[in-house]
Write an enzyme that holds these catalytic residues in place. Structure first.
Site, PDB file in Angstrom:
ATOM      1  N   LEU A 201       0.945  -1.321  -0.135  1.00 48.96           N
ATOM      2  CA  LEU A 201      -0.002   0.024  -0.079  1.00 48.96           C
ATOM      3  C   LEU A 201       0.737   1.318  -0.100  1.00 48.96           C
ATOM      4  O   LEU A 201       0.490   2.238  -0.651  1.00 48.96           O
ATOM      5  CB  LEU A 201      -0.897  -0.174   1.117  1.00 48.96           C
ATOM      6  N   VAL A 204       1.360   2.681  -3.338  1.00 50.02           N
ATOM      7  CA  VAL A 204       0.337   3.626  -3.936  1.00 50.02           C
ATOM      8  C   VAL A 204       0.267   4.850  -3.276  1.00 50.02           C
ATOM      9  O   VAL A 204      -0.228   5.734  -3.957  1.00 50.02           O
ATOM     10  CB  VAL A 204      -1.008   2.768  -3.778  1.00 50.02           C
ATOM     11  N   GLU A 205       0.171   4.668  -1.787  1.00 53.95           N
ATOM     12  CA  GLU A 205       0.154   6.144  -1.174  1.00 53.95           C
ATOM     13  C   GLU A 205       1.319   6.825  -1.338  1.00 53.95           C
ATOM     14  O   GLU A 205       0.983   8.247  -1.668  1.00 53.95           O
ATOM     15  CB  GLU A 205       0.222   5.614   0.180  1.00 53.95           C
ATOM     16  N   SER A 206       2.359   6.670  -1.426  1.00 57.60           N
ATOM     17  CA  SER A 206       3.694   7.656  -1.260  1.00 57.60           C
ATOM     18  C   SER A 206       4.840   7.300  -2.220  1.00 57.60           C
ATOM     19  O   SER A 206       5.857   7.859  -2.067  1.00 57.60           O
ATOM     20  CB  SER A 206       4.304   7.651   0.237  1.00 57.60           C
ATOM     21  N   TYR A 310      -7.595   3.538  -6.957  1.00 62.77           N
ATOM     22  CA  TYR A 310      -6.866   3.397  -5.829  1.00 62.77           C
ATOM     23  C   TYR A 310      -6.791   1.878  -5.352  1.00 62.77           C
ATOM     24  O   TYR A 310      -5.682   1.223  -5.384  1.00 62.77           O
ATOM     25  CB  TYR A 310      -7.252   4.103  -4.728  1.00 62.77           C
TER      26      TYR A 310
END
Length: 602
Positions: A201, A204-206, A310
């Site tokens: 994750l 995807v986030e950062s 997302y």
């Protein structure tokens, strides 16, 4: 001779005959034992029958979970105390495949002894449960913990897969950036019994950048916004931002994801969508679909565009990690072992000094401890440093030899007439609360002639501190635009929107240049930097296109609102009107002069 058993002498031959038959039978049975052992090694079916015979459980084996599968499960991983649920899970599946068993149902507790079917010749059988196989690389371990449906037939997942396939360099860069953090995240998720797809994750986030900061004020590997961070116990202040700290943010992310998972009745896709767009947004979409008698799962919900991509992005990444060869992608090799460890430092320490003690580069120390905003750790904790395993031992040895008074450098400041805590704090690059805490001040009142003890940095340059990153950001945009930034000091009533309108730039650009979010409140007096390329700077208007007008201030007006209306700047209005040049407020009925371009649309 008398026999207490009451047996008569004629019975003795019959007794001898029976005994001889028994001995012959036992001898024959013993001679068959080596054959049985060989049969156990050579014939799997016979071994399964033997295992079923020797099993200590009285529960019947489910029809579509074969005896061989159950025996193999027990021989490779001990059966959980709730073994009945495992069997039910197998029975509920179409194939009875062991791959359908949730990882949390297989733990190394309450083992049922069964024969080891994988013994090689010469090995002895043991009732001890076999150890879980050790995965030499992190990807093998992550794959064993996958539990989500990757929905490879979904159009949005296919789109994300195609993007990653067409941009392999991106995945290479992000994975290499993840190396210091990934093992810790996998360990934490495994300890919480969560799907290891979630370890991806942060990509995807950062993109695994702990200093990532979004326009929505989200920060860190897991991209927490301030309100959610506070809700989950993350500390944010002048010294420290736990959203960027590996340990604090990972713990909070796991708690948050678990809460979302529980809230949506075990639906990970809805939980992940909520992690991105919020529980309220997803809940509203679910209620809307139910009213329209539409399916209420993620793939049918009307959600923001970012959220719609997302979840598919995470599933696409998981599919690639699960079978990289299928997508012609070679994953960088990452070891399945700890890269980092934490060291208890007991008290505050200058980070430049800590880097010297650990014999690592200061920038690297900041990247491993990105939660620290300033030149030193937080005076109130957390009193820890995250270090590479190889350097931790030497650091601890050197730290023990360091006197406590040498951890932080101190300066003595003699208060001058007219000074206040704010001006002194600005002079030394600290905050007011630090000065008050260090000098045991209960209020803001200080007296000229007295001395204040000020903590100060040892090194001259802390490039990865919050101020250092701001300087680096300014240098980057200065080179990119080929010009010095225009400086603007925030006045009362200003907003990002009004400032962006004044300088004809986008709100997002203005936020990026100044390292802030797009929806935050600007403090009065903050200095903003605006980069306008030389080719885009407006030329002075010709006299025939400019007109001077007198504007009467109305109720509800502000300088920023008037400036926005006439497409001029607040600074320009003040320069045209001496009476309000040094004033923040205007009153209804005031007359102000404004010079406008008559060709512009008002």
């Amino acid at each position: 001779m008398q026999y207490t058993s009451g047996m008569s002498f004629p019975d003795i031959p019959r007794l001898l005959q029976t005994s001889i038959c028994s001995i012959l039978f036992l001898t024959s049975a013993c001679s068959l034992l080596p054959q049985a052992e060989q049969s156990l090694q050579d014939n799997t079916a016979d071994a399964v029958q033997l295992a079923a015979t020797l099993s200590t459980t009285d529960e019947p084996i489910q029809d579509n979970a074969s005896q061989a599968e159950l025996t193999l499960l027990a021989s490779t991983k001990p059966i959980h105390a709730d073994a009945g649920r495992i069997v039910q899970t197998l029975a509920a599946s179409d194939s009875g495949s062991l791959h359908n068993i949730p990882e949390q149902d297989i733990e190394q507790t309450h083992a049922v002894p069964v024969p080891n079917l994988n013994l090689t010749e010469g090995q002895a059988s043991s009732n001890e449960p076999a150890a879980e196989p050790w995965n030499p690389d992190i990807w093998s371990r992550i794959r064993t913990g996958f539990r989500l449906d990757h929905h490879l037939a979904e159009r949005r997942v296919k789109q994300q897969l195609n993007w990653f396939i067409n941009n392999p360099d991106y995945l290479q860069r992000v994975i290499k950036r993840s190396e210091p953090y990934l093992y810790y995240i996998v360990e934490s998720l495994s300890a919480s019994n969560m799907p290891l797809e979630l370890s991806l994750l942060p990509i995807v986030e950062s993109a695994f950048d702990p200093f990532a900061y979004s326009h929505g004020r989200a920060s860190g590997l897991w991209q927490f916004i301030p309100s959610t961070a506070h809700l989950y116990g993350i500390r944010i202040d002048w010294w420290y931002d736990g959203r960027r700290d590996l340990i604090d943010s990972t713990s909070a992310a796991i708690d948050f994801l678990e809460d979302l998972h529980q809230h949506f009745d075990g639906d990970w896709e809805l939980a992940l969508a909520s992690y991105n767009s919020g529980m309220g947004m997803v809940g509203k979409a679910i209620r809307s679909n139910k009213k329209q008698l539409k399916p209420a799962n993620f793939w049918y919900l009307k959600l923001p565009r970012e959220t719609q991509s997302y979840v598919p992005k995470l599933l696409a990444l998981s599919a690639i990690i699960n079978d990289p060869e299928h997508y012609n992608i070679q994953l960088p090799s990452l070891a399945n072992q700890a890269y980092l460890t934490t060291v208890d430092i007991k008290a505050q320490i200058d980070l430049a000094l800590a880097a010297d003690l650990a014999d690592i580069d200061l920038d690297r120390l900041y990247r491993l401890n990105p939660g620290y905003n300033q030149w030193a750790t937080h005076p109130d904790g957390p009193h820890r440093l995250v270090l590479p395993v190889k350097q931790a031992g030497n650091f601890e040895a050197h730290l023990k030899q360091l006197p406590d008074a040498s951890r932080v450098s101190w300066k003595r400041h003699i208060i001058k007439t007219g000074e206040n805590l704010g001006s002194i704090a600005h002079q030394y690059g600290v905050n007011v609360s630090t000065i008050k805490q260090t000098n045991h001040l209960s209020g803001d009142m200080i007296r000229a002639g007295r001395t204040l003890l000020i903590p100060s940095a040892i090194a001259e340059n802390y490039a990865m501190s919050i101020n250092g990153r701001a300087d680096n950001r300014e240098d980057y945009y200065r080179k990119r635009f080929g010009t010095e930034p225009t400086l603007y000091r925030v006045s009362a009533g200003d907003s990002l929107w009004s400032i962006a309108m004044q300088f004809n730039v986008s709100i997002r650009s203005l936020a990026k240049w100044n390292g802030i979010g797009t929806n935050g409140i600007l403090p009065q007096g903050k200095e903003m930097k605006i980069f306008i390329p030389g080719t885009n700077r407006q030329k002075p208007k010709s006299p025939e296109k400019l007109r001077t007008i007198r504007y009467k201030v109305r109720k509800g007006d502000s300088l920023s609102r008037i400036a926005s209306k006439f497409r001029v700047t607040v600074a320009s209005i003040k320069s045209w009107n001496e009476k309000i040049r040094n004033s923040t407020y205007i009153q209804p009925g005031d007359q102000i002069t404004i010079i406008v371009d008559v060709t512009a649309s008002l």
